[in-house]
Write a protein that holds these residues in place. Structure first.
Motif, PDB file in Angstrom:
ATOM      1  N   ALA A 147       1.792  -6.359   6.165  1.00 37.71           N
ATOM      2  CA  ALA A 147       2.405  -6.395   4.823  1.00 37.71           C
ATOM      3  C   ALA A 147       1.452  -5.769   3.812  1.00 37.71           C
ATOM      4  O   ALA A 147       0.792  -6.457   3.030  1.00 37.71           O
ATOM      5  N   VAL A 148       1.353  -4.435   3.805  1.00 39.54           N
ATOM      6  CA  VAL A 148       0.417  -3.731   2.933  1.00 39.54           C
ATOM      7  C   VAL A 148       1.032  -3.498   1.562  1.00 39.54           C
ATOM      8  O   VAL A 148       2.264  -3.455   1.394  1.00 39.54           O
ATOM      9  N   ASP A 149       0.165  -3.341   0.575  1.00 42.62           N
ATOM     10  CA  ASP A 149       0.603  -3.116  -0.803  1.00 42.62           C
ATOM     11  C   ASP A 149       0.611  -1.645  -1.188  1.00 42.62           C
ATOM     12  O   ASP A 149       1.406  -1.232  -2.035  1.00 42.62           O
ATOM     13  N   ASP A 150      -0.271  -0.857  -0.597  1.00 43.92           N
ATOM     14  CA  ASP A 150      -0.384   0.553  -0.989  1.00 43.92           C
ATOM     15  C   ASP A 150       0.696   1.388  -0.298  1.00 43.92           C
ATOM     16  O   ASP A 150       0.786   1.406   0.930  1.00 43.92           O
ATOM     17  N   ASP A 151       1.500   2.087  -1.101  1.00 47.17           N
ATOM     18  CA  ASP A 151       2.618   2.860  -0.547  1.00 47.17           C
ATOM     19  C   ASP A 151       2.155   3.954   0.399  1.00 47.17           C
ATOM     20  O   ASP A 151       2.905   4.359   1.297  1.00 47.17           O
TER      21      ASP A 151
ATOM     22  N   SER B 185       2.495   2.810   3.938  1.00 44.30           N
ATOM     23  CA  SER B 185       3.774   2.243   4.388  1.00 44.30           C
ATOM     24  C   SER B 185       4.245   2.857   5.695  1.00 44.30           C
ATOM     25  O   SER B 185       4.691   2.145   6.608  1.00 44.30           O
TER      26      SER B 185
ATOM     27  N   ASP C 138      -5.976  -1.146   3.395  1.00 44.17           N
ATOM     28  CA  ASP C 138      -5.237  -1.581   2.207  1.00 44.17           C
ATOM     29  C   ASP C 138      -6.173  -2.260   1.212  1.00 44.17           C
ATOM     30  O   ASP C 138      -6.092  -2.019   0.000  1.00 44.17           O
ATOM     31  N   ASP C 139      -7.076  -3.094   1.708  1.00 43.39           N
ATOM     32  CA  ASP C 139      -8.050  -3.748   0.835  1.00 43.39           C
ATOM     33  C   ASP C 139      -8.963  -2.723   0.165  1.00 43.39           C
ATOM     34  O   ASP C 139      -9.281  -2.833  -1.028  1.00 43.39           O
TER      35      ASP C 139
ATOM     36  N   ALA D  29      -7.520  -0.984  -2.723  1.00 37.41           N
ATOM     37  CA  ALA D  29      -7.231  -1.847  -3.869  1.00 37.41           C
ATOM     38  C   ALA D  29      -8.489  -2.339  -4.570  1.00 37.41           C
ATOM     39  O   ALA D  29      -8.407  -3.150  -5.491  1.00 37.41           O
TER      40      ALA D  29
END
Length: 599
Positions: free
Chosen positions: A470-474, A477, A530-531, A534
């Motif tokens: 469940a990553v945040d950065d598009d 994806s 992802d971390d 961010a």
């Protein structure tokens, strides 16, 4: 903040440097595994230990390999003395590791500057650095911690031995060992026959043979034996502490010989015949296999983090050579094929370190306790299930991969890499034992099946991997969805094995272990990427790990019948500085597929 690539050409070989400082992969994997409040305390210790390893322990370890321990079973009068003679450098390494850096002390007693003991993660991180120098010495260091873990958890009358196993006074400190293997049993521990007869003083007398005893002269050795009228199989085994000496006299046993091993020469491995040796019962009769399994979990984990250390050292030797060596008018690491090799080896190393220390994180949470938000104990149950699954998978895969990486890094050095004056032959000889120690590949893979069946570890694995995906950065994806497809295939495989018979499951056991490793490692690398994208702490985001994650997926989870030859891609050459030399990558260059980026 952008960081430039490491210039490995500043070194002439993989020594006289700080192994902690030279290894961003290990630093990142370890930091992620530490309890959140501990890494700031541990980091300067690891910095100093990395320096000690690269500026002393490494050279001494090479000399010890040339002058390994010698066994003297008898003295001049023919009396049994069971003495092992060590090179003086071994004692100096022990002083540094056990005394100065308190490797076996800090997980059990509050070290200076802390109000509580260090995590097991801390010991494992130090053992990984020690394995840069000598996986042979890492073995007794690990078994000393493992024996203390058992004594710390069980009832016994051996407090003096626990205190000495965990003592930071080198004159008081003793080492541990575990004596499992018997000639007729091997991996089938339930076939063990060594007997333990009760004595009038509350101790036991052990009789029989142990066939493969590493750290043979340990004063804190644990051995499995069968008490009178005990049932067959593992249910009838009890655990005993069997020291080399009792009250200053040789315990009643005979050290027959040391094994003439391929590698790990610094740790003496031999055969013992117990002839009425005094043993102290640990726990209850019949509880031996369960207690030894506590030590086995830790030893398998140190097998994995030890493999990480060997890989790190082998890669360092290869990168230094490639940066220093000129061939056909260019440095070796300026040739496209060599750049591909070094980048791909680094990606494999990233995966091994990330997976192994994730297993270490769950092991530490399980052993040290996990606070739950409710009364269900679900967090503790999750930690146990993930620990029990990730530890054997880590042991199996990193052991096999370390052999391949050590071999290829030796090849990169060419003929010199095959000569004993260089370190790479010893790394290969030493690391070849890792698939054998603590259970060979088939044994470990079958344990993975047992964990899934008996412990229902998939109940923790599936939500764990789902969270990682469940990553945040598009920009991640598409890669996340690709890993998810492999994750769904893994779940389908688990379902198939749950419905087929035992023979079918056994046939596919290693493939399942490999699939679990590949999917979980890809998901972990994705989450780390992802971390990193961010980060908002002044250092700035970094896209390097996005490249690492996709390179790992490309190697292990994608099918390509042309092997990439027709794709036009030269990823490991285009991104050599980022992948192999740890240059940071501006996130703005990551467009679409991360491997379309150019650093």
């Amino acid at each position: 903040m952008s960081t430039g690539p490491i210039d490995y050409g500043d070194l002439t070989s993989g020594r006289e440097c700080n192994y902690w400082r030279m290894d961003p992969t290990l630093r990142a994997a370890v930091e992620r595994a530490y309890p959140s409040d501990e890494f700031s305390w541990a980091s300067p210790i690891l910095e100093r230990f990395g320096h000690a390893c690269g500026h002393g322990i490494a050279d001494r370890s090479d000399r010890i390999d040339r002058h390994p321990p010698e066994l003297h079973t008898y003295d001049a009068d023919g009396e049994i003395v069971n003495e092992v003679e060590y090179h003086p450098d071994q004692r100096e390494n022990e002083r540094v590791v056990y005394g100065e850096f308190r490797l076996t002390h800090d997980p059990f007693h509050a070290p200076p500057g802390r109000g509580e003991p260090a995590s097991y993660t801390h010991a494992l991180a130090m053992q990984a650095l020690l394995s840069y120098c000598d996986i042979g010495f890492t073995c007794p260091a690990s078994m000393t911690t493992g024996a203390a873990i058992v004594l710390d958890a069980a009832d016994h009358d051996c407090e003096e031995y626990f205190d000495r196993l965990t003592n930071d006074d080198i004159d008081e400190h003793i080492e541990g060992a575990m004596f499992l293997t018997e000639k007729q049993g091997g991996s089938d521990v339930g076939a063990n026959e060594v007997r333990a007869e009760p004595a009038d003083d509350g101790t036991y007398r052990l009789y029989g043979e142990k066939w493969f005893c590493s750290n043979i002269d340990a004063q804190g050795a644990l051995a499995l034996a069968r008490t009178p009228d005990a049932p067959d199989g593992t249910e009838g085994l009890s655990l005993f502490l069997v020291p080399r000496e009792v009250d200053g006299e040789v315990n009643d046993s005979l050290f027959r010989r040391l094994k003439d091993k391929l590698g790990t020469l610094s740790v003496p491995t031999g055969e013992i015949e117990f002839r009425g040796a005094t043993g102290y019962l640990i726990g209850e009769e019949g509880d031996g296999f369960r207690l030894m399994a506590e030590m086995m979990n830790y030893e398998r984990l140190t097998n994995a983090t030890g493999a990480v250390g060997v890989m790190g050292r082998a890669l360092l030797e290869a990168k230094v050579h490639a940066a220093d060596r000129e061939t056909f008018g260019k440095r070796l690491d300026e040739h496209a094929l060599m750049r591909r090799d070094l980048a791909e080896l680094t990606v494999e190393y990233e995966g091994a370190a990330t997976f192994s220390f994730e297993a270490a994180r769950w092991y530490n949470e399980y052993k040290r306790g996990v606070e739950s938000d409710d009364d269900t104990g679900s967090d503790a149950d999750r930690a146990f299930k993930l620990m029990r699954l990730l530890v054997p998978v880590a042991k199996y895969r990193t052991a096999r991969d370390s052999v391949g990486i050590a071999s290829y890094c030796m090849e990169i050095l060419g003929g010199n890499g095959y000569v004993r004056e260089h370190t790479t032959p010893r790394l290969l000889r030493d690391t070849q034992v890792l698939p054998i120690w603590e259970g060979a590949s088939n044994v470990i893979s079958l344990d993975v099946l047992r964990v899934l069946e008996r412990e229902r570890a998939h109940e923790a694995l599936i939500p764990f991997v789902s969270e990682l995906l469940a990553v945040d950065d598009d920009r991640l994806s598409a890669l996340s969805e690709e890993i998810r497809e492999s994750f769904e295939a893994l779940q389908a495989s688990l379902g198939t094995l749950a419905t087929e018979d035992a023979e079918y499951a056994q046939y596919h056991a290693k493939e399942l272990a490999n699939l679990i490793y590949d999917v979980v490692t890809a998901a972990l690398l994705l989450a780390r990427a992802d971390d990193a994208l961010a980060v908002d702490d002044g250092s700035g985001p970094d896209g390097r790990l996005a490249l690492v994650a996709e390179a790992f997926v490309d190697e292990h989870l994608r099918d390509d019948t042309s092997r990439g030859i027709t794709s036009g891609s030269t990823v490991c050459d285009d991104h050599f500085d980022a992948l192999a030399r740890y240059a940071s990558v501006a996130p703005g260059t990551l467009t679409g597929s991360t491997l379309a980026a150019r650093d």
